[in-house]
Design a protein around this motif. Sequence first.
Motif, PDB file in Angstrom:
ATOM      1  N   THR A   6       4.628   9.434  -6.535  1.00  0.00           N
ATOM      2  CA  THR A   6       5.109   8.446  -7.508  1.00  0.00           C
ATOM      3  C   THR A   6       4.004   7.451  -7.846  1.00  0.00           C
ATOM      4  O   THR A   6       3.793   7.137  -9.021  1.00  0.00           O
ATOM      5  CB  THR A   6       6.320   7.686  -6.923  1.00  0.00           C
ATOM      6  OG1 THR A   6       7.317   8.640  -6.585  1.00  0.00           O
ATOM      7  CG2 THR A   6       6.878   6.686  -7.904  1.00  0.00           C
ATOM      8  N   ASN A  10       2.400   6.985 -11.542  1.00  0.00           N
ATOM      9  CA  ASN A  10       2.400   5.654 -12.174  1.00  0.00           C
ATOM     10  C   ASN A  10       0.984   5.228 -12.558  1.00  0.00           C
ATOM     11  O   ASN A  10       0.760   4.702 -13.650  1.00  0.00           O
ATOM     12  CB  ASN A  10       3.011   4.622 -11.231  1.00  0.00           C
ATOM     13  CG  ASN A  10       4.528   4.682 -11.238  1.00  0.00           C
ATOM     14  OD1 ASN A  10       5.135   5.348 -12.073  1.00  0.00           O
ATOM     15  ND2 ASN A  10       5.150   3.998 -10.299  1.00  0.00           N
ATOM     16  N   TYR A  17      -1.836   4.444 -20.722  1.00  0.00           N
ATOM     17  CA  TYR A  17      -1.297   3.361 -21.551  1.00  0.00           C
ATOM     18  C   TYR A  17      -2.387   2.356 -21.923  1.00  0.00           C
ATOM     19  O   TYR A  17      -2.210   1.566 -22.848  1.00  0.00           O
ATOM     20  CB  TYR A  17      -0.170   2.625 -20.823  1.00  0.00           C
ATOM     21  CG  TYR A  17       1.106   3.424 -20.653  1.00  0.00           C
ATOM     22  CD1 TYR A  17       1.569   4.262 -21.667  1.00  0.00           C
ATOM     23  CD2 TYR A  17       1.862   3.329 -19.490  1.00  0.00           C
ATOM     24  CE1 TYR A  17       2.735   4.980 -21.515  1.00  0.00           C
ATOM     25  CE2 TYR A  17       3.037   4.048 -19.325  1.00  0.00           C
ATOM     26  CZ  TYR A  17       3.481   4.877 -20.342  1.00  0.00           C
ATOM     27  OH  TYR A  17       4.633   5.587 -20.189  1.00  0.00           O
ATOM     28  N   ARG A  95       7.032  -2.213  -3.564  1.00  0.00           N
ATOM     29  CA  ARG A  95       7.869  -1.011  -3.642  1.00  0.00           C
ATOM     30  C   ARG A  95       7.777  -0.248  -2.319  1.00  0.00           C
ATOM     31  O   ARG A  95       6.877  -0.509  -1.517  1.00  0.00           O
ATOM     32  CB  ARG A  95       7.384  -0.110  -4.798  1.00  0.00           C
ATOM     33  CG  ARG A  95       7.542  -0.761  -6.155  1.00  0.00           C
ATOM     34  CD  ARG A  95       8.984  -0.876  -6.568  1.00  0.00           C
ATOM     35  NE  ARG A  95       9.210  -2.048  -7.437  1.00  0.00           N
ATOM     36  CZ  ARG A  95      10.391  -2.628  -7.587  1.00  0.00           C
ATOM     37  NH1 ARG A  95      11.440  -2.168  -6.951  1.00  0.00           N
ATOM     38  NH2 ARG A  95      10.520  -3.671  -8.372  1.00  0.00           N
TER      39      ARG A  95
ATOM     40  N   GLN B  96       8.601   1.146 -20.294  1.00  0.00           N
ATOM     41  CA  GLN B  96       7.541   1.833 -19.526  1.00  0.00           C
ATOM     42  C   GLN B  96       7.440   1.250 -18.122  1.00  0.00           C
ATOM     43  O   GLN B  96       7.298   1.971 -17.136  1.00  0.00           O
ATOM     44  CB  GLN B  96       6.192   1.689 -20.245  1.00  0.00           C
ATOM     45  CG  GLN B  96       6.072   2.559 -21.481  1.00  0.00           C
ATOM     46  CD  GLN B  96       4.890   2.182 -22.355  1.00  0.00           C
ATOM     47  OE1 GLN B  96       4.303   1.112 -22.228  1.00  0.00           O
ATOM     48  NE2 GLN B  96       4.530   3.070 -23.266  1.00  0.00           N
ATOM     49  N   TYR B  97       7.541  -0.076 -18.037  1.00  0.00           N
ATOM     50  CA  TYR B  97       7.433  -0.713 -16.720  1.00  0.00           C
ATOM     51  C   TYR B  97       8.610  -0.316 -15.823  1.00  0.00           C
ATOM     52  O   TYR B  97       8.419   0.065 -14.661  1.00  0.00           O
ATOM     53  CB  TYR B  97       7.354  -2.239 -16.866  1.00  0.00           C
ATOM     54  CG  TYR B  97       7.518  -2.939 -15.536  1.00  0.00           C
ATOM     55  CD1 TYR B  97       6.564  -2.767 -14.538  1.00  0.00           C
ATOM     56  CD2 TYR B  97       8.639  -3.706 -15.252  1.00  0.00           C
ATOM     57  CE1 TYR B  97       6.730  -3.362 -13.294  1.00  0.00           C
ATOM     58  CE2 TYR B  97       8.805  -4.304 -14.018  1.00  0.00           C
ATOM     59  CZ  TYR B  97       7.850  -4.127 -13.043  1.00  0.00           C
ATOM     60  OH  TYR B  97       8.016  -4.695 -11.810  1.00  0.00           O
ATOM     61  N   MET B 100       8.378   3.067 -14.390  1.00  0.00           N
ATOM     62  CA  MET B 100       7.471   3.124 -13.240  1.00  0.00           C
ATOM     63  C   MET B 100       8.197   2.705 -11.962  1.00  0.00           C
ATOM     64  O   MET B 100       8.012   3.294 -10.908  1.00  0.00           O
ATOM     65  CB  MET B 100       6.255   2.209 -13.467  1.00  0.00           C
ATOM     66  CG  MET B 100       5.282   2.791 -14.471  1.00  0.00           C
ATOM     67  SD  MET B 100       3.943   1.670 -14.872  1.00  0.00           S
ATOM     68  CE  MET B 100       3.379   1.223 -13.271  1.00  0.00           C
ATOM     69  N   VAL B 101       9.018   1.679 -12.085  1.00  0.00           N
ATOM     70  CA  VAL B 101       9.788   1.210 -10.922  1.00  0.00           C
ATOM     71  C   VAL B 101      10.787   2.296 -10.509  1.00  0.00           C
ATOM     72  O   VAL B 101      10.907   2.642  -9.324  1.00  0.00           O
ATOM     73  CB  VAL B 101      10.540  -0.104 -11.261  1.00  0.00           C
ATOM     74  CG1 VAL B 101      11.454  -0.510 -10.116  1.00  0.00           C
ATOM     75  CG2 VAL B 101       9.557  -1.218 -11.579  1.00  0.00           C
TER      76      VAL B 101
END
Lengths: 247, 245
Positions: A6, A10, A17, A95, B96-97, B100-101
Amino acid sequence: MHSLKTGLVNELYMLLYRKKTIVMLIVSAILPVGLALSLHKLQPLMGLVAVSRTFPIDMLGFYTALWIPLFIFLMAADLFPNEVSSRTLKLSLLRPITRFRVFASKTLAVLIANAAILLLLGLVTVLCSLFLGSSGTFHSSEVIKAYSAAWLSMAAVSALFIFLAQWFNSASGSFAFSIVVYVVAKAAPFFSSKVASFSPISYTDWHLMWLNSSVMPSKLFTAAIFLISSCILFLSLGYFIFNRKEA
Amino acid sequence: MNGIVSVHSLTKSYGKQKGISDIELELYPGDIYGLLGPNGAGKTTLLKLITGLVRPDQGSVRLFGHDISDQFEQAMRKVGCMIESADFHDFLTADQYLRMVARFYPDLKENRIGEVLEIVGLQHARSQKIRQFSTGMKQKLALAAAIMAGPELVILDEPTNGLDIEGTVMFRQLVMQCSAELGTTFLISSHMIHELEQLCNRVGILFGGKLRTEGSVSELLEHNQSLEQFYIQQLAGMKEAIRNA
Protein backbone atom coordinates in the motif's frame (compact mmCIF):
# COMPACT_ATOMS: atom_id res chain seq x y z
CA MET A 1 3.36 -7.06 3.44
CA HIS A 2 0.02 -5.41 2.74
CA SER A 3 1.21 -2.18 4.34
CA LEU A 4 4.43 -2.14 2.26
CA LYS A 5 2.47 -2.75 -0.94
CA THR A 6 0.00 0.00 0.00
CA GLY A 7 2.80 2.39 0.90
CA LEU A 8 4.52 1.70 -2.42
CA VAL A 9 1.33 2.12 -4.46
CA ASN A 10 0.64 5.42 -2.66
CA GLU A 11 4.18 6.70 -3.29
CA LEU A 12 3.98 5.76 -6.97
CA TYR A 13 0.63 7.50 -7.33
CA MET A 14 2.07 10.57 -5.63
CA LEU A 15 5.01 10.60 -8.03
CA LEU A 16 2.57 10.49 -10.93
CA TYR A 17 0.38 13.22 -9.45
CA ARG A 18 3.39 15.55 -9.29
CA LYS A 19 3.60 17.65 -12.46
CA LYS A 20 7.40 17.66 -12.45
CA THR A 21 7.51 13.85 -12.66
CA ILE A 22 5.24 13.85 -15.68
CA VAL A 23 7.25 16.65 -17.31
CA MET A 24 10.50 14.74 -16.73
CA LEU A 25 9.01 11.54 -18.16
CA ILE A 26 7.74 13.37 -21.23
CA VAL A 27 11.10 15.10 -21.75
CA SER A 28 12.82 11.73 -21.27
CA ALA A 29 10.80 10.39 -24.18
CA ILE A 30 10.94 13.47 -26.42
CA LEU A 31 14.67 14.15 -26.11
CA PRO A 32 15.88 11.05 -27.98
CA VAL A 33 13.18 11.45 -30.63
CA GLY A 34 14.20 15.08 -31.21
CA LEU A 35 17.85 14.14 -31.39
CA ALA A 36 17.17 11.21 -33.71
CA LEU A 37 15.04 13.37 -36.02
CA SER A 38 17.70 16.09 -36.09
CA LEU A 39 20.44 13.59 -36.91
CA HIS A 40 18.24 12.00 -39.57
CA LYS A 41 17.70 15.39 -41.21
CA LEU A 42 21.36 16.35 -40.94
CA GLN A 43 22.68 13.05 -42.30
CA PRO A 44 22.64 14.06 -46.00
CA LEU A 45 24.49 17.27 -45.13
CA MET A 46 27.03 15.93 -42.69
CA GLY A 47 27.61 12.46 -44.05
CA LEU A 48 28.88 10.43 -41.15
CA VAL A 49 26.53 11.72 -38.46
CA ALA A 50 23.64 9.26 -38.31
CA VAL A 51 21.32 7.46 -35.98
CA SER A 52 23.21 4.22 -35.70
CA ARG A 53 22.10 0.84 -34.39
CA THR A 54 23.92 1.72 -31.17
CA PHE A 55 21.68 4.76 -30.63
CA PRO A 56 19.96 3.18 -27.55
CA ILE A 57 23.39 2.65 -25.93
CA ASP A 58 24.69 6.12 -26.91
CA MET A 59 21.66 7.79 -25.36
CA LEU A 60 21.92 5.59 -22.28
CA GLY A 61 25.35 7.10 -21.54
CA PHE A 62 23.90 10.62 -21.49
CA TYR A 63 20.90 9.58 -19.41
CA THR A 64 22.87 7.71 -16.74
CA ALA A 65 25.47 10.48 -16.48
CA LEU A 66 23.08 13.43 -16.25
CA TRP A 67 19.38 13.04 -16.76
CA ILE A 68 18.53 10.14 -14.42
CA PRO A 69 20.78 11.42 -11.57
CA LEU A 70 18.96 14.76 -11.84
CA PHE A 71 15.66 12.90 -11.62
CA ILE A 72 16.97 10.98 -8.59
CA PHE A 73 17.98 14.22 -6.79
CA LEU A 74 14.51 15.63 -7.38
CA MET A 75 12.71 12.51 -6.21
CA ALA A 76 14.90 12.03 -3.13
CA ALA A 77 14.34 15.69 -2.17
CA ASP A 78 10.58 15.42 -2.72
CA LEU A 79 10.04 12.13 -0.94
CA PHE A 80 12.16 12.84 2.13
CA PRO A 81 13.13 16.43 3.17
CA ASN A 82 10.15 18.01 1.44
CA GLU A 83 7.82 15.78 3.46
CA VAL A 84 9.52 16.97 6.65
CA SER A 85 9.34 20.67 5.77
CA SER A 86 5.74 20.49 4.57
CA ARG A 87 4.84 18.35 7.60
CA THR A 88 3.24 15.69 5.40
CA LEU A 89 5.47 12.86 6.60
CA LYS A 90 3.04 12.30 9.46
CA LEU A 91 0.32 11.43 6.93
CA SER A 92 2.17 8.18 6.25
CA LEU A 93 3.51 7.64 9.76
CA LEU A 94 0.05 7.82 11.35
CA ARG A 95 -1.22 4.88 9.31
CA PRO A 96 -0.76 1.20 10.19
CA ILE A 97 2.65 0.98 8.55
CA THR A 98 6.04 0.80 10.26
CA ARG A 99 8.72 3.41 9.66
CA PHE A 100 10.86 0.78 7.96
CA ARG A 101 8.09 0.10 5.48
CA VAL A 102 7.48 3.82 4.89
CA PHE A 103 11.20 4.19 4.09
CA ALA A 104 11.20 1.03 1.98
CA SER A 105 8.14 2.12 0.00
CA LYS A 106 9.68 5.52 -0.79
CA THR A 107 12.97 3.90 -1.81
CA LEU A 108 11.24 1.30 -3.98
CA ALA A 109 9.25 4.09 -5.64
CA VAL A 110 12.53 5.79 -6.63
CA LEU A 111 13.96 2.52 -7.96
CA ILE A 112 10.79 1.78 -9.93
CA ALA A 113 10.78 5.33 -11.33
CA ASN A 114 14.39 4.79 -12.48
CA ALA A 115 13.34 1.56 -14.17
CA ALA A 116 10.40 3.36 -15.82
CA ILE A 117 12.67 6.05 -17.30
CA LEU A 118 15.13 3.43 -18.53
CA LEU A 119 12.30 1.39 -20.06
CA LEU A 120 10.85 4.46 -21.73
CA LEU A 121 14.27 5.50 -23.02
CA GLY A 122 14.99 1.97 -24.23
CA LEU A 123 11.71 1.71 -26.12
CA VAL A 124 11.95 5.17 -27.68
CA THR A 125 15.60 4.82 -28.72
CA VAL A 126 15.07 1.33 -30.13
CA LEU A 127 12.14 2.62 -32.20
CA CYS A 128 14.22 5.63 -33.34
CA SER A 129 17.05 3.32 -34.22
CA LEU A 130 14.77 1.01 -36.21
CA PHE A 131 12.83 3.68 -38.08
CA LEU A 132 15.32 6.52 -38.42
CA GLY A 133 18.63 4.67 -38.12
CA SER A 134 21.15 3.51 -40.65
CA SER A 135 21.21 -0.10 -41.70
CA GLY A 136 23.14 -2.63 -39.66
CA THR A 137 22.62 -5.42 -37.19
CA PHE A 138 20.57 -4.67 -34.11
CA HIS A 139 21.52 -6.58 -30.98
CA SER A 140 18.53 -6.52 -28.69
CA SER A 141 20.28 -8.71 -26.10
CA GLU A 142 23.03 -6.11 -25.75
CA VAL A 143 20.49 -3.35 -25.25
CA ILE A 144 18.71 -5.37 -22.55
CA LYS A 145 22.03 -6.18 -20.87
CA ALA A 146 23.19 -2.56 -20.91
CA TYR A 147 19.90 -1.18 -19.62
CA SER A 148 19.73 -3.77 -16.82
CA ALA A 149 23.29 -2.90 -15.78
CA ALA A 150 22.45 0.80 -15.93
CA TRP A 151 19.50 0.23 -13.60
CA LEU A 152 21.81 -1.28 -10.99
CA SER A 153 24.24 1.65 -11.16
CA MET A 154 21.30 4.09 -10.91
CA ALA A 155 20.04 2.12 -7.89
CA ALA A 156 23.40 2.65 -6.17
CA VAL A 157 23.32 6.37 -7.02
CA SER A 158 19.74 6.52 -5.68
CA ALA A 159 20.78 4.84 -2.43
CA LEU A 160 23.60 7.36 -1.95
CA PHE A 161 21.38 10.40 -2.56
CA ILE A 162 18.49 9.02 -0.51
CA PHE A 163 20.98 8.72 2.34
CA LEU A 164 22.22 12.31 1.81
CA ALA A 165 18.64 13.61 1.62
CA GLN A 166 18.05 12.41 5.20
CA TRP A 167 20.36 15.17 6.49
CA PHE A 168 18.14 17.93 5.14
CA ASN A 169 14.86 19.45 6.19
CA SER A 170 14.27 21.32 2.97
CA ALA A 171 13.95 20.02 -0.57
CA SER A 172 15.89 22.89 -2.15
CA GLY A 173 18.85 22.41 0.20
CA SER A 174 18.92 18.69 -0.47
CA PHE A 175 18.66 19.18 -4.25
CA ALA A 176 21.44 21.80 -4.39
CA PHE A 177 23.73 19.75 -2.14
CA SER A 178 23.14 16.62 -4.25
CA ILE A 179 24.21 18.46 -7.39
CA VAL A 180 27.38 19.73 -5.70
CA VAL A 181 28.24 16.25 -4.37
CA TYR A 182 27.63 14.72 -7.78
CA VAL A 183 29.82 17.24 -9.62
CA VAL A 184 32.62 16.87 -7.06
CA ALA A 185 32.39 13.06 -7.16
CA LYS A 186 32.49 13.11 -10.97
CA ALA A 187 35.53 15.42 -10.99
CA ALA A 188 37.41 13.70 -8.14
CA PRO A 189 38.81 10.78 -10.20
CA PHE A 190 40.70 13.32 -12.35
CA PHE A 191 42.68 14.25 -9.25
CA SER A 192 42.88 10.86 -7.56
CA SER A 193 42.20 7.65 -9.45
CA LYS A 194 41.57 5.76 -6.19
CA VAL A 195 38.34 7.69 -5.65
CA ALA A 196 36.84 6.09 -8.76
CA SER A 197 37.05 2.61 -7.28
CA PHE A 198 35.15 3.54 -4.15
CA SER A 199 32.49 5.87 -5.47
CA PRO A 200 29.24 4.50 -6.91
CA ILE A 201 29.02 7.72 -8.93
CA SER A 202 32.01 6.54 -10.98
CA TYR A 203 29.96 3.57 -12.17
CA THR A 204 27.30 5.51 -14.07
CA ASP A 205 28.74 4.25 -17.38
CA TRP A 206 29.55 0.73 -16.25
CA HIS A 207 26.93 -0.66 -18.66
CA LEU A 208 29.62 -0.22 -21.32
CA MET A 209 31.72 -2.83 -19.51
CA TRP A 210 28.95 -5.35 -20.16
CA LEU A 211 29.17 -4.70 -23.89
CA ASN A 212 32.93 -5.05 -24.02
CA SER A 213 33.84 -8.68 -24.64
CA SER A 214 37.39 -8.12 -23.38
CA VAL A 215 36.18 -7.37 -19.85
CA MET A 216 36.62 -10.39 -17.60
CA PRO A 217 33.44 -11.78 -15.97
CA SER A 218 35.18 -11.58 -12.57
CA LYS A 219 35.56 -7.81 -13.01
CA LEU A 220 31.87 -7.47 -13.84
CA PHE A 221 31.04 -9.60 -10.82
CA THR A 222 33.23 -7.48 -8.50
CA ALA A 223 31.69 -4.26 -9.78
CA ALA A 224 28.18 -5.67 -9.39
CA ILE A 225 28.92 -6.72 -5.81
CA PHE A 226 30.32 -3.24 -5.10
CA LEU A 227 27.16 -1.58 -6.41
CA ILE A 228 24.88 -3.93 -4.47
CA SER A 229 26.96 -3.33 -1.33
CA SER A 230 26.70 0.44 -1.87
CA CYS A 231 22.91 0.09 -2.09
CA ILE A 232 22.76 -1.89 1.15
CA LEU A 233 25.19 0.39 2.99
CA PHE A 234 23.62 3.72 2.02
CA LEU A 235 20.05 2.52 2.44
CA SER A 236 20.85 1.12 5.89
CA LEU A 237 22.46 4.40 6.93
CA GLY A 238 19.58 6.33 5.38
CA TYR A 239 17.03 4.30 7.29
CA PHE A 240 18.97 4.77 10.51
CA ILE A 241 18.56 8.55 10.20
CA PHE A 242 14.99 8.36 8.89
CA ASN A 243 13.97 6.20 11.85
CA ARG A 244 15.15 8.86 14.28
CA LYS A 245 13.27 11.70 12.58
CA GLU A 246 10.47 13.33 14.52
CA ALA A 247 7.42 14.23 12.50
CA MET B 1 -10.15 -3.71 32.95
CA ASN B 2 -7.67 -3.38 30.12
CA GLY B 3 -7.20 0.09 28.75
CA ILE B 4 -7.42 0.84 25.03
CA VAL B 5 -4.65 3.35 25.62
CA SER B 6 -2.11 2.58 28.34
CA VAL B 7 0.61 5.13 28.90
CA HIS B 8 3.24 4.44 31.55
CA SER B 9 6.01 6.72 32.85
CA LEU B 10 6.11 8.54 29.53
CA THR B 11 8.89 11.10 29.43
CA LYS B 12 10.29 13.23 26.66
CA SER B 13 12.54 16.25 26.88
CA TYR B 14 13.94 18.53 24.21
CA GLY B 15 17.34 19.48 25.54
CA LYS B 16 16.85 22.17 28.15
CA GLN B 17 13.28 22.71 27.01
CA LYS B 18 10.67 20.79 28.91
CA GLY B 19 8.64 18.20 27.09
CA ILE B 20 6.56 15.94 29.27
CA SER B 21 7.54 13.84 32.24
CA ASP B 22 6.27 10.72 33.89
CA ILE B 23 2.82 10.64 32.33
CA GLU B 24 0.44 7.88 33.35
CA LEU B 25 -2.75 7.64 31.35
CA GLU B 26 -5.35 4.96 30.83
CA LEU B 27 -8.29 5.19 28.42
CA TYR B 28 -11.09 2.63 28.49
CA PRO B 29 -13.52 1.59 25.73
CA GLY B 30 -16.10 4.30 25.10
CA ASP B 31 -14.19 7.02 26.93
CA ILE B 32 -14.22 10.52 25.53
CA TYR B 33 -11.18 11.96 27.20
CA GLY B 34 -10.44 15.67 27.00
CA LEU B 35 -6.88 16.84 27.40
CA LEU B 36 -6.69 20.39 28.69
CA GLY B 37 -3.74 22.64 29.33
CA PRO B 38 -2.25 26.01 28.46
CA ASN B 39 -0.06 26.55 25.39
CA GLY B 40 3.24 24.72 25.74
CA ALA B 41 1.92 22.38 28.44
CA GLY B 42 2.91 19.34 26.34
CA LYS B 43 -0.47 18.26 24.91
CA THR B 44 0.72 17.88 21.32
CA THR B 45 3.95 16.22 22.48
CA LEU B 46 1.91 13.68 24.46
CA LEU B 47 -0.32 12.93 21.46
CA LYS B 48 2.73 12.63 19.19
CA LEU B 49 4.29 10.18 21.62
CA ILE B 50 1.09 8.14 21.83
CA THR B 51 0.93 7.88 18.04
CA GLY B 52 4.63 7.15 17.55
CA LEU B 53 5.47 10.37 15.70
CA VAL B 54 8.01 11.12 18.42
CA ARG B 55 10.13 8.60 20.34
CA PRO B 56 10.02 8.79 24.14
CA ASP B 57 13.14 9.10 26.29
CA GLN B 58 11.47 6.79 28.75
CA GLY B 59 8.22 4.94 29.29
CA SER B 60 5.84 2.99 27.10
CA VAL B 61 2.64 3.36 25.11
CA ARG B 62 0.29 0.48 24.41
CA LEU B 63 -2.69 0.77 22.10
CA PHE B 64 -5.17 -2.13 22.21
CA GLY B 65 -2.55 -4.06 24.15
CA HIS B 66 0.16 -3.62 21.49
CA ASP B 67 3.32 -1.74 22.34
CA ILE B 68 3.79 0.92 19.66
CA SER B 69 7.57 0.56 19.73
CA ASP B 70 7.57 -3.01 18.41
CA GLN B 71 4.01 -3.75 17.22
CA PHE B 72 3.22 -0.48 15.54
CA GLU B 73 1.08 -1.81 12.70
CA GLN B 74 -1.14 -3.88 15.00
CA ALA B 75 -1.36 -0.98 17.47
CA MET B 76 -2.44 1.55 14.82
CA ARG B 77 -4.84 -0.69 12.88
CA LYS B 78 -7.91 0.58 14.73
CA VAL B 79 -6.72 4.14 15.33
CA GLY B 80 -7.64 7.32 13.49
CA CYS B 81 -5.60 10.46 14.15
CA MET B 82 -5.37 14.11 13.48
CA ILE B 83 -2.25 15.55 15.07
CA GLU B 84 -1.20 19.21 15.07
CA SER B 85 -2.16 21.16 11.97
CA ALA B 86 -4.01 19.66 9.02
CA ASP B 87 -1.18 19.42 6.47
CA PHE B 88 -1.56 17.73 3.11
CA HIS B 89 0.13 17.16 -0.21
CA ASP B 90 -1.69 20.09 -1.75
CA PHE B 91 -1.29 18.88 -5.35
CA LEU B 92 -3.76 16.08 -4.58
CA THR B 93 -7.53 16.32 -4.72
CA ALA B 94 -9.56 15.36 -1.65
CA ASP B 95 -10.60 12.17 -3.44
CA GLN B 96 -7.01 11.22 -4.35
CA TYR B 97 -5.87 11.79 -0.79
CA LEU B 98 -8.68 9.77 0.78
CA ARG B 99 -8.07 6.95 -1.69
CA MET B 100 -4.49 6.81 -0.43
CA VAL B 101 -5.76 6.55 3.13
CA ALA B 102 -8.38 3.93 2.20
CA ARG B 103 -5.77 1.64 0.63
CA PHE B 104 -4.44 0.86 4.10
CA TYR B 105 -7.79 -0.67 5.05
CA PRO B 106 -8.71 -3.33 2.49
CA ASP B 107 -12.07 -4.17 4.05
CA LEU B 108 -13.62 -0.75 3.55
CA LYS B 109 -16.85 -0.38 1.60
CA GLU B 110 -16.44 0.98 -1.90
CA ASN B 111 -18.46 4.12 -1.20
CA ARG B 112 -16.74 4.88 2.14
CA ILE B 113 -14.95 7.94 0.72
CA GLY B 114 -18.27 9.45 -0.33
CA GLU B 115 -19.73 8.63 3.08
CA VAL B 116 -17.00 10.33 5.12
CA LEU B 117 -16.99 13.36 2.82
CA GLU B 118 -20.72 13.66 3.34
CA ILE B 119 -20.35 13.34 7.13
CA VAL B 120 -17.87 16.24 7.26
CA GLY B 121 -19.75 18.24 4.61
CA LEU B 122 -17.09 18.17 1.91
CA GLN B 123 -18.82 16.13 -0.78
CA HIS B 124 -18.94 19.20 -3.06
CA ALA B 125 -15.13 19.48 -2.90
CA ARG B 126 -14.31 15.86 -3.68
CA SER B 127 -12.51 16.62 -6.95
CA GLN B 128 -11.03 19.91 -5.82
CA LYS B 129 -7.28 20.29 -5.28
CA ILE B 130 -6.42 20.59 -1.59
CA ARG B 131 -4.40 23.74 -2.31
CA GLN B 132 -7.72 25.49 -2.98
CA PHE B 133 -9.08 24.47 0.43
CA SER B 134 -9.56 26.89 3.31
CA THR B 135 -8.13 26.04 6.76
CA GLY B 136 -11.54 24.83 7.91
CA MET B 137 -11.94 22.61 4.84
CA LYS B 138 -8.52 21.09 5.47
CA GLN B 139 -9.52 20.44 9.05
CA LYS B 140 -12.68 18.69 7.86
CA LEU B 141 -10.66 16.63 5.40
CA ALA B 142 -8.30 15.59 8.19
CA LEU B 143 -11.34 14.55 10.24
CA ALA B 144 -12.69 12.58 7.28
CA ALA B 145 -9.35 10.76 7.00
CA ALA B 146 -9.31 10.09 10.75
CA ILE B 147 -12.71 8.36 10.70
CA MET B 148 -12.21 6.69 7.31
CA ALA B 149 -11.72 3.15 8.62
CA GLY B 150 -14.33 3.38 11.38
CA PRO B 151 -11.62 3.37 14.05
CA GLU B 152 -12.23 2.22 17.62
CA LEU B 153 -9.92 4.96 18.90
CA VAL B 154 -9.75 8.48 17.52
CA ILE B 155 -6.98 10.85 18.64
CA LEU B 156 -7.60 14.49 17.80
CA ASP B 157 -5.35 17.48 18.44
CA GLU B 158 -7.22 20.79 18.37
CA PRO B 159 -9.89 19.39 16.02
CA THR B 160 -12.00 22.54 15.89
CA ASN B 161 -9.14 24.87 14.86
CA GLY B 162 -10.27 26.84 11.85
CA LEU B 163 -13.77 25.37 11.84
CA ASP B 164 -16.72 27.71 11.51
CA ILE B 165 -19.78 27.39 13.78
CA GLU B 166 -21.42 24.91 11.42
CA GLY B 167 -18.21 22.90 11.32
CA THR B 168 -17.92 22.89 15.11
CA VAL B 169 -21.50 21.62 15.42
CA MET B 170 -20.76 18.95 12.83
CA PHE B 171 -17.69 17.91 14.82
CA ARG B 172 -19.68 17.68 18.06
CA GLN B 173 -22.39 15.61 16.40
CA LEU B 174 -19.79 13.37 14.81
CA VAL B 175 -18.13 12.60 18.13
CA MET B 176 -21.47 12.00 19.85
CA GLN B 177 -22.72 9.78 17.04
CA CYS B 178 -19.53 7.68 16.84
CA SER B 179 -19.52 7.32 20.60
CA ALA B 180 -23.20 6.38 20.90
CA GLU B 181 -23.52 4.14 17.84
CA LEU B 182 -20.08 2.58 17.54
CA GLY B 183 -18.68 2.96 21.06
CA THR B 184 -15.66 4.80 19.65
CA THR B 185 -13.11 6.00 22.19
CA PHE B 186 -11.84 9.56 21.77
CA LEU B 187 -8.77 11.34 23.06
CA ILE B 188 -9.20 15.03 22.30
CA SER B 189 -6.83 17.86 23.04
CA SER B 190 -8.51 21.23 22.78
CA HIS B 191 -8.74 24.75 24.14
CA MET B 192 -12.49 24.74 23.44
CA ILE B 193 -13.40 23.95 27.01
CA HIS B 194 -17.17 24.35 26.55
CA GLU B 195 -16.98 21.85 23.70
CA LEU B 196 -15.10 19.39 25.89
CA GLU B 197 -17.55 19.89 28.74
CA GLN B 198 -20.40 18.82 26.46
CA LEU B 199 -18.55 15.92 24.89
CA CYS B 200 -16.20 14.33 27.38
CA ASN B 201 -16.81 11.93 30.22
CA ARG B 202 -13.24 12.37 31.55
CA VAL B 203 -10.71 15.18 31.45
CA GLY B 204 -7.08 15.63 32.40
CA ILE B 205 -5.13 18.83 32.89
CA LEU B 206 -1.58 18.91 31.62
CA PHE B 207 0.62 21.65 33.01
CA GLY B 208 4.38 22.04 32.81
CA GLY B 209 4.72 18.66 31.11
CA LYS B 210 2.91 16.76 33.87
CA LEU B 211 -0.61 15.40 34.04
CA ARG B 212 -1.64 17.23 37.23
CA THR B 213 -5.34 16.42 37.57
CA GLU B 214 -7.68 13.87 36.12
CA GLY B 215 -11.31 13.17 36.76
CA SER B 216 -14.79 12.40 35.56
CA VAL B 217 -16.57 15.44 34.13
CA SER B 218 -19.84 14.66 35.95
CA GLU B 219 -18.02 14.48 39.30
CA LEU B 220 -16.12 17.69 38.64
CA LEU B 221 -19.33 19.47 37.73
CA GLU B 222 -20.90 18.42 41.04
CA HIS B 223 -18.44 20.66 42.86
CA ASN B 224 -17.91 23.36 40.23
CA GLN B 225 -20.16 25.59 38.19
CA SER B 226 -18.44 24.66 34.98
CA LEU B 227 -15.40 22.88 33.64
CA GLU B 228 -13.97 26.30 32.77
CA GLN B 229 -14.21 27.39 36.42
CA PHE B 230 -12.57 24.15 37.57
CA TYR B 231 -9.80 24.55 35.00
CA ILE B 232 -9.05 28.16 35.94
CA GLN B 233 -8.98 27.27 39.65
CA GLN B 234 -6.71 24.30 39.07
CA LEU B 235 -4.36 26.28 36.85
CA ALA B 236 -4.09 29.07 39.41
CA GLY B 237 -3.33 26.50 42.11
CA MET B 238 -0.65 24.84 39.98
CA LYS B 239 1.01 28.16 39.18
CA GLU B 240 0.96 29.08 42.84
CA ALA B 241 2.45 25.72 43.83
CA ILE B 242 5.25 26.13 41.28
CA ARG B 243 5.96 29.69 42.50
CA ASN B 244 6.19 28.45 46.09
CA ALA B 245 8.35 25.45 45.25
